[in-house]
Motif scaffolding. Sequence first.
Motif, mmCIF file in Angstrom:
data_model
loop_
_atom_site.group_PDB
_atom_site.id
_atom_site.type_symbol
_atom_site.label_atom_id
_atom_site.label_comp_id
_atom_site.label_asym_id
_atom_site.label_seq_id
_atom_site.Cartn_x
_atom_site.Cartn_y
_atom_site.Cartn_z
ATOM 1 N N MET A 1 0.842 -1.187 0.000
ATOM 2 C CA MET A 1 0.000 0.000 0.000
ATOM 3 C C MET A 1 0.882 1.244 0.000
ATOM 4 N N ASN A 2 0.557 2.219 -0.829
ATOM 5 C CA ASN A 2 1.335 3.439 -0.958
ATOM 6 C C ASN A 2 1.015 4.384 0.187
ATOM 7 N N ASN A 3 2.045 4.936 0.849
ATOM 8 C CA ASN A 3 1.829 5.844 1.974
ATOM 9 C C ASN A 3 1.626 7.286 1.541
ATOM 10 N N ASP A 4 1.972 7.616 0.311
ATOM 11 C CA ASP A 4 1.817 8.989 -0.172
ATOM 12 C C ASP A 4 0.438 9.139 -0.816
ATOM 13 N N PRO A 5 -0.465 9.905 -0.173
ATOM 14 C CA PRO A 5 -1.826 10.006 -0.704
ATOM 15 C C PRO A 5 -1.892 10.642 -2.090
ATOM 16 N N TYR A 6 -0.936 11.520 -2.393
ATOM 17 C CA TYR A 6 -0.921 12.168 -3.712
ATOM 18 C C TYR A 6 -0.582 11.152 -4.807
ATOM 19 N N LYS A 7 0.343 10.235 -4.491
ATOM 20 C CA LYS A 7 0.686 9.192 -5.463
ATOM 21 C C LYS A 7 -0.485 8.225 -5.650
ATOM 22 N N VAL A 8 -1.214 7.954 -4.562
ATOM 23 C CA VAL A 8 -2.366 7.062 -4.667
ATOM 24 C C VAL A 8 -3.385 7.629 -5.643
ATOM 25 N N LEU A 9 -3.621 8.944 -5.552
ATOM 26 C CA LEU A 9 -4.596 9.573 -6.452
ATOM 27 C C LEU A 9 -3.995 9.956 -7.803
ATOM 28 N N GLY A 10 -2.663 9.884 -7.907
ATOM 29 C CA GLY A 10 -2.009 10.202 -9.177
ATOM 30 C C GLY A 10 -2.007 11.684 -9.497
ATOM 31 N N VAL A 11 -1.869 12.518 -8.453
ATOM 32 C CA VAL A 11 -1.835 13.973 -8.657
ATOM 33 C C VAL A 11 -0.583 14.539 -8.002
ATOM 34 N N SER A 12 -0.184 15.711 -8.443
ATOM 35 C CA SER A 12 0.989 16.358 -7.848
ATOM 36 C C SER A 12 0.585 17.069 -6.561
ATOM 37 N N ARG A 13 1.576 17.393 -5.745
ATOM 38 C CA ARG A 13 1.312 18.043 -4.461
ATOM 39 C C ARG A 13 0.756 19.453 -4.633
ATOM 40 N N ASN A 14 0.998 20.071 -5.785
ATOM 41 C CA ASN A 14 0.465 21.415 -6.002
ATOM 42 C C ASN A 14 -0.804 21.400 -6.867
ATOM 43 N N ALA A 15 -1.439 20.235 -6.978
ATOM 44 C CA ALA A 15 -2.706 20.143 -7.734
ATOM 45 C C ALA A 15 -3.789 20.931 -7.019
ATOM 46 N N SER A 16 -4.699 21.487 -7.788
ATOM 47 C CA SER A 16 -5.812 22.229 -7.189
ATOM 48 C C SER A 16 -6.801 21.247 -6.561
ATOM 49 N N GLU A 17 -7.666 21.781 -5.720
ATOM 50 C CA GLU A 17 -8.660 20.919 -5.080
ATOM 51 C C GLU A 17 -9.592 20.303 -6.114
ATOM 52 N N ASP A 18 -9.931 21.057 -7.151
ATOM 53 C CA ASP A 18 -10.791 20.514 -8.211
ATOM 54 C C ASP A 18 -10.107 19.353 -8.934
ATOM 55 N N GLU A 19 -8.790 19.479 -9.165
ATOM 56 C CA GLU A 19 -8.046 18.392 -9.814
ATOM 57 C C GLU A 19 -8.010 17.154 -8.921
ATOM 58 N N ILE A 20 -7.870 17.376 -7.625
ATOM 59 C CA ILE A 20 -7.850 16.261 -6.674
ATOM 60 C C ILE A 20 -9.209 15.564 -6.655
ATOM 61 N N LYS A 21 -10.276 16.359 -6.607
ATOM 62 C CA LYS A 21 -11.627 15.782 -6.604
ATOM 63 C C LYS A 21 -11.883 14.984 -7.879
ATOM 64 N N GLN A 22 -11.444 15.524 -9.016
ATOM 65 C CA GLN A 22 -11.663 14.832 -10.287
ATOM 66 C C GLN A 22 -10.892 13.519 -10.334
ATOM 67 N N ALA A 23 -9.649 13.545 -9.844
ATOM 68 C CA ALA A 23 -8.848 12.319 -9.816
ATOM 69 C C ALA A 23 -9.513 11.282 -8.905
ATOM 70 N N TYR A 24 -10.009 11.748 -7.771
ATOM 71 C CA TYR A 24 -10.684 10.836 -6.850
ATOM 72 C C TYR A 24 -11.919 10.219 -7.510
ATOM 73 N N ILE A 52 -7.919 4.506 -1.830
ATOM 74 C CA ILE A 52 -8.294 5.754 -2.507
ATOM 75 C C ILE A 52 -9.070 6.661 -1.555
ATOM 76 N N ASN A 53 -10.044 6.099 -0.846
ATOM 77 C CA ASN A 53 -10.838 6.884 0.108
ATOM 78 C C ASN A 53 -9.953 7.482 1.200
ATOM 79 N N ALA A 54 -9.046 6.657 1.737
ATOM 80 C CA ALA A 54 -8.158 7.128 2.808
ATOM 81 C C ALA A 54 -7.244 8.243 2.301
ATOM 82 N N ALA A 55 -6.715 8.081 1.089
ATOM 83 C CA ALA A 55 -5.828 9.097 0.516
ATOM 84 C C ALA A 55 -6.567 10.414 0.313
ATOM 85 N N TYR A 56 -7.766 10.333 -0.240
ATOM 86 C CA TYR A 56 -8.551 11.547 -0.478
ATOM 87 C C TYR A 56 -8.864 12.245 0.839
#
Length: 199
Positions: A1-24, A52-56
């Motif tokens: 299991m990946n410990n980095d939530p950003y890697k789990v969702l496949g987004v960068s650390r500077n992604a916007s909240e909308d980008e994070i929601k869309q990836a989720y 995925i849920n935990a990362a988000y």
Amino acid sequence: MNNDPYKVLGVSRNASEDEIKQAYRNLAKKYHPDQYEDNPLKDVAAEKMEEINAAYDEIISQRRGNSYGYDNTSSSFDSNYVRRLIQQNNITTAEQVLDGVPGQMRDAEWFFLKGSVCYRRGWLNEAMSNFGRATAMEPSNREYAAAYKNISKQQQGNMAGNPYTQHTTAGPSGCDCCTSLCLADCCCECMGGDLIPCC
């Protein structure tokens, strides 16, 4: 299991909240348990969905600095988070989240979710009021309209055993059972589950 939530969702650390929601949303759609009902990978998909849920949740919590699922600096709250809480039957936390949303941020989705919380608690009058408000704010939303219609039928006494209706059976009629199951299925589906798989 990946410990980095950003890697789990496949987004960068500077992604916007909308980008994070869309990836989720994209990942949740891909790994949702309903997609793997008769699949040997069902358990793997379920584990991935939990990850995925935990990362988000971790990313949103870190970014907002609170556990209440809304952002004081914007005009929105995280309805997906609240829907998951309700789906997991974590009604107390869902209610705390909703009650923490300022009045000016309470949109149709807020009233629908508040109605869902009230319904789960058995507070039918409050549930009907909130479902009605959501429907009035967004009349074209079928999910809101279906919830309001079903609870309206319950509140009008269209159930067997009510002395003010003309049912002749001593117990619940077949129609009442079906109506209750349809309402429960509707609530489950809006939270991402599925009580009646054929519907």
